[in-house]
Design a protein around this motif. Structure first.
Motif, short mmCIF file in Angstrom:
data_model
loop_
_atom_site.label_atom_id
_atom_site.label_comp_id
_atom_site.label_asym_id
_atom_site.label_seq_id
_atom_site.Cartn_x
_atom_site.Cartn_y
_atom_site.Cartn_z
N UNK A 330 42.67 37.70 33.81
CA UNK A 330 42.73 36.65 34.43
C UNK A 330 44.04 36.25 33.86
N UNK A 331 44.07 36.30 32.40
CA UNK A 331 45.67 35.74 31.84
C UNK A 331 46.00 37.20 31.73
N UNK A 332 45.95 38.31 31.67
CA UNK A 332 47.17 39.39 32.16
C UNK A 332 47.63 39.33 33.49
N UNK A 333 47.00 39.12 34.42
CA UNK A 333 47.31 39.44 35.71
C UNK A 333 48.66 37.88 35.87
N UNK A 334 48.41 36.90 35.30
CA UNK A 334 49.30 35.50 35.75
C UNK A 334 50.67 36.14 34.59
N UNK A 335 50.81 36.82 33.69
CA UNK A 335 51.60 37.05 33.30
C UNK A 335 52.44 38.50 33.66
N UNK A 336 51.74 38.54 35.41
CA UNK A 336 52.45 40.36 35.46
C UNK A 336 53.06 39.23 37.07
N UNK A 337 54.30 40.47 36.69
CA UNK A 337 55.35 40.22 38.07
C UNK A 337 54.08 40.86 39.26
N UNK A 338 53.93 41.91 39.44
CA UNK A 338 53.11 42.67 40.25
C UNK A 338 52.17 42.48 40.54
N UNK A 339 51.39 42.97 41.46
CA UNK A 339 50.03 42.53 42.36
C UNK A 339 49.02 43.72 41.65
N UNK A 340 49.03 44.81 40.63
CA UNK A 340 48.53 45.38 40.25
C UNK A 340 47.18 44.83 39.60
N UNK A 341 47.75 43.80 38.02
CA UNK A 341 46.33 43.72 37.93
C UNK A 341 45.45 42.68 38.71
N UNK A 342 46.14 41.86 39.43
CA UNK A 342 45.59 41.26 40.22
C UNK A 342 44.60 42.48 41.49
N UNK A 343 44.88 43.35 41.51
CA UNK A 343 44.25 44.56 42.25
C UNK A 343 42.96 44.42 41.26
N UNK A 344 43.49 44.97 40.26
CA UNK A 344 42.44 44.76 39.60
C UNK A 344 41.05 43.80 38.84
N UNK A 345 41.60 43.17 39.21
CA UNK A 345 40.74 41.63 39.15
C UNK A 345 39.82 41.90 39.94
N UNK A 346 40.64 42.26 41.26
CA UNK A 346 39.26 42.24 42.66
C UNK A 346 38.26 43.37 42.63
N UNK A 347 38.78 44.45 42.16
CA UNK A 347 37.58 45.20 41.66
C UNK A 347 36.54 45.07 40.74
N UNK A 348 37.17 43.63 39.48
CA UNK A 348 36.05 44.01 39.22
C UNK A 348 35.05 42.49 39.71
N UNK A 349 35.70 41.89 40.22
CA UNK A 349 35.27 41.08 41.02
C UNK A 349 33.81 41.44 42.32
N UNK A 350 34.47 42.62 43.02
CA UNK A 350 33.84 43.08 43.41
C UNK A 350 32.37 43.94 43.01
N UNK A 351 32.58 44.43 41.70
CA UNK A 351 31.80 45.09 41.22
C UNK A 351 30.53 44.12 40.95
N UNK A 352 30.87 43.11 40.49
CA UNK A 352 29.93 42.42 40.17
C UNK A 352 28.95 41.11 41.05
N UNK A 353 29.65 41.15 42.08
CA UNK A 353 29.06 41.01 43.97
C UNK A 353 29.27 39.73 43.47
N UNK A 354 30.64 39.25 43.33
CA UNK A 354 30.90 37.93 43.47
C UNK A 354 32.44 37.95 44.23
N UNK A 355 31.77 37.88 45.83
CA UNK A 355 32.52 38.65 47.21
C UNK A 355 33.86 37.20 47.31
N UNK A 356 33.37 36.42 47.26
CA UNK A 356 34.67 35.38 47.60
C UNK A 356 36.47 34.69 46.46
N UNK A 357 35.85 35.63 45.34
CA UNK A 357 36.75 35.70 44.05
C UNK A 357 37.18 37.16 44.40
N UNK A 358 36.70 38.03 44.65
CA UNK A 358 37.19 39.55 45.31
C UNK A 358 38.17 39.65 45.81
N UNK A 359 37.78 39.06 47.39
CA UNK A 359 38.83 38.71 48.24
C UNK A 359 40.17 37.86 47.68
#
Length: 434
Positions: A330-359
Motif C-alpha cells: 500500500x505504501x509503495x502503491x501510493x508512491x507509484x504513478x501507474x496502477x501496477x502496484x495497486x493491481x498487485x495489491x488487489x491480487x494479494x487481497x484476493x489471495x487473502x479473500x478480502x473481496x471488497x479490498x481486492x475490488x
C-alpha cells in the motif's frame, strides 16, 4: 617545515589509487654530507665556505622562511662559476627542497634535474635524487619521466632492484594505461617481498588488484582479494571479494561470503544491504530477505522509496506472509504513478479473500492506468465479484479480460464457470421463492 619532514610530506602527497605505496625518501642535505663518504667514483669535495652557506639556508628554511632561504641560495648561485660539480649539486638539491616546501613542484623537479646534471657527484647522491625525481614526476603525472628516472637509477645500481622501485614503476605504467607492463613490475615486487618472508604493503596489493581488473582477469582479481581478506581482514575486502564471486558467476561462494560478512557486522552501506537482500531472495530465503529489508528501512540505512518498498513487499509475499506484505505494498502503491502496484495489491487481497479490498485496489489500478497487464486486473475483479455473488459484474469484468491475449484463456474458463454458478444460483433462488 624542517628538512627531516620532507620524507613524510612527499610520501603523503604521492597517492596512487586508494593507498600510498611510495617509500620514504629525501634529497641529501648539508647535515648528511659528512656521513656520505662512500663513493664509487672520484668526486670533488664540498668546501666549508659553501657548506656554511647551505647550512645557513637550511636554518632559515627550518624557521619557515622559504623566501629568505631562496635568497641565500641565489647568492650562492651567483658564484656558481667557482663551484665544483658536487657543490653545485648540493646547491640545487637545496633549491629543490625549498621549492617543494613551498609546494612549487615544477620548480622542485627542475632543481632536482639540475642536481643529476652535475658530474661527477657521489653515486649514492645521484641515486637518491633520481628516486626523488621518480616520485615527484609520478605525483605530477609525468609518467614516462618517472620511468626514465627509475631506469637511470637502475643503471647505477648493483644487485637486485628493490621492490619500492618496482612498485613506483608499476604505478607509472598503470597511470599511463600500460597495464601489461604494470602487471609485470607489481607482481615482481610482491613476489620478491613474499620470497623474503615479508608481507607486501596493502597499497601494493590494491595496485595489483586494479591492474588485473583492467586486464580483465577476474580470477586473478579474486585471488588478490582472497589474500587481502586474509592479511588485512578489512570489511571492504570481504564485500569486494563477494562481488568478484558474483562476477565470476559463482553465486554460492558470493552468497556465503556476504552472509559471513553480514554476521561480522561488515554489511553497513545501503548498496551492500540491498545486494545481500537480493542474494537472500534469489537463493530462496525470502523471509531473511524481508527481515533484512525491514530492519534497514526502520534504521534508515535504506530509504523508504518505491524500489525498496516494492521489493520488501515481494519478499513478504514469497515468504507467504501476505498480511505483512499488504501495508508495505500500500505504501509503495501510493508512491507509484501507474496502477501496477495497486493491481498487485488487489491480487494479494484476493489471495487473502478480502473481496471488497481486492475490488477497491483493482479499481484504483484501472483508474491510474498504464497497466502492464490490464487483462489480469479485469480478471481479478471478475473473481472478486464472483465471490461476492455479483455474477453480472463478474461476467462483465471477465468479458473485458477476454479482450487481452495474456488473460483470455483463463477468463474464458472463469466465464464458463461463473455462468454455470449464476444459473445454479438463480435456479435455487427461484425454487426457494416458489
Amino acid at each position: 617545515m624542517r628538512i627531516s619532514q620532507f620524507i613524510s610530506r612527499l610520501s603523503a602527497v604521492c597517492v596512487v589509487l586508494s593507498a600510498c605505496t611510495l617509500l620514504p625518501m629525501a634529497p641529501v642535505h648539508a647535515q648528511d654530507v659528512a656521513a656520505s663518504e662512500k663513493k664509487t667514483r672520484k668526486t670533488p669535495a664540498l668546501r666549508s665556505r659553501v657548506y656554511d652557506q647551505l647550512a645557513r639556508a637550511q636554518a632559515i628554511a627550518d624557521e619557515g622562511d622559504n623566501a629568505g632561504a631562496i635568497e641565500v641560495l641565489r647568492e650562492v648561485e651567483e658564484k656558481s662559476s667557482s663551484m665544483n660539480s658536487y657543490e653545485l649539486a648540493m646547491l640545487y638539491n637545496f633549491f629543490g627542497f625549498i621549492y617543494y616546501n613551498a609546494e612549487d613542484y615544477d620548480n622542485a623537479i627542475a632543481s632536482f634535474e639540475k642536481v643529476v646534471e652535475q658530474q661527477p657527484i657521489p653515486e649514492t647522491f645521484e641515486q637518491t635524487t633520481l628516486f626523488s625525481l621518480a616520485q615527484l614526476h609520478l605525483m605530477r603525472g609525468n609518467y614516462a619521466k618517472s620511468i626514465e628516472a627509475l631506469e637511470r637509477w637502475e643503471s647505477l645500481n648493483v644487485g637486485p632492484v628493490p621492490p619500492r622501485n618496482l612498485v613506483i614503476k608499476a604505478q607509472a605504467y598503470y597511470q599511463n594505461k600500460q597495464y601489461a607492463e604494470a602487471e609485470e613490475y607489481i607482481t615482481a615486487a610482491i613476489e620478491g617481498h613474499e620470497a623474503e618472508g615479508m608481507i607486501p604493503d596493502e597499497g601494493w596489493l590494491i595496485l595489483q588488484r586494479a591492474v588485473f581488473y583492467e586486464l580483465k582477469q577476474p580470477e586473478k582479481v579474486k585471488d588478490v582479494l582472497i589474500k587481502m581478506v586474509k592479511l588485512f581482514d578489512e570489511p571492504k575486502y570481504w564485500i569486494q571479494l563477494a562481488g568478484m564471486y558474483g562476477e565470476l558467476e559463482r553465486e554460492v561462494e558470493q552468497y556465503a561470503l556476504m552472509e559471513a560478512a553480514y554476521q561480522q557486522g561488515y554489511v553497513t552501506s545501503a548498496s551492500d544491504t540491498f545486494n545481500l537482500a537480493q542474494l537472500y531472495y534469489f537463493h530462496e530465503a525470502p523471509y531473511k530477505c524481508a527481515r533484512l529489508m525491514e530492519q534497514a528501512l526502520d534504521s534508515g540505512v535504506l530509504e523508504r522509496n518505491l524500489r525498496n518498498l516494492k521489493f520488501l513487499s515481494t519478499c513478504w509475499q514469497q515468504a507467504k506472509e501476505n498480511d505483512k506484505a499488504v501495508p508495505v505494498m500500500q505504501a509503495a502503491a501510493e508512491l507509484s504513478d501507474n496502477g501496477d502496484l495497486d493491481a498487485q495489491l488487489g491480487q494479494i487481497f484476493l489471495n487473502l479473500e478480502r473481496w471488497d479490498d481486492a475490488i477497491a485496489a483493482t479499481q484504483t489500478a484501472l483508474e491510474k492506468g498504464e497497466l502492464s497487464n490490464q487483462g489480469t486486473a479485469h480478471l481479478i475483479l471478475g473473481m472478486a465479484y464472483y465471490n461476492k455473488r455479483r455474477y453480472v459484474d463478474a461476467l462483465n469484468e471477465l468479458a473485458k479480460a477476454e479482450e487481452h491475449n495474456n488473460s483470455r484463456a483463463m477468463a474464458q474458463q472463469w466465464r464458463r464457470f461463473v455462468e454455470g454458478e449464476k444459473q445454479t444460483y438463480e435456479r435455487n433462488q427461484a425454487e426457494l421463492s416458489g
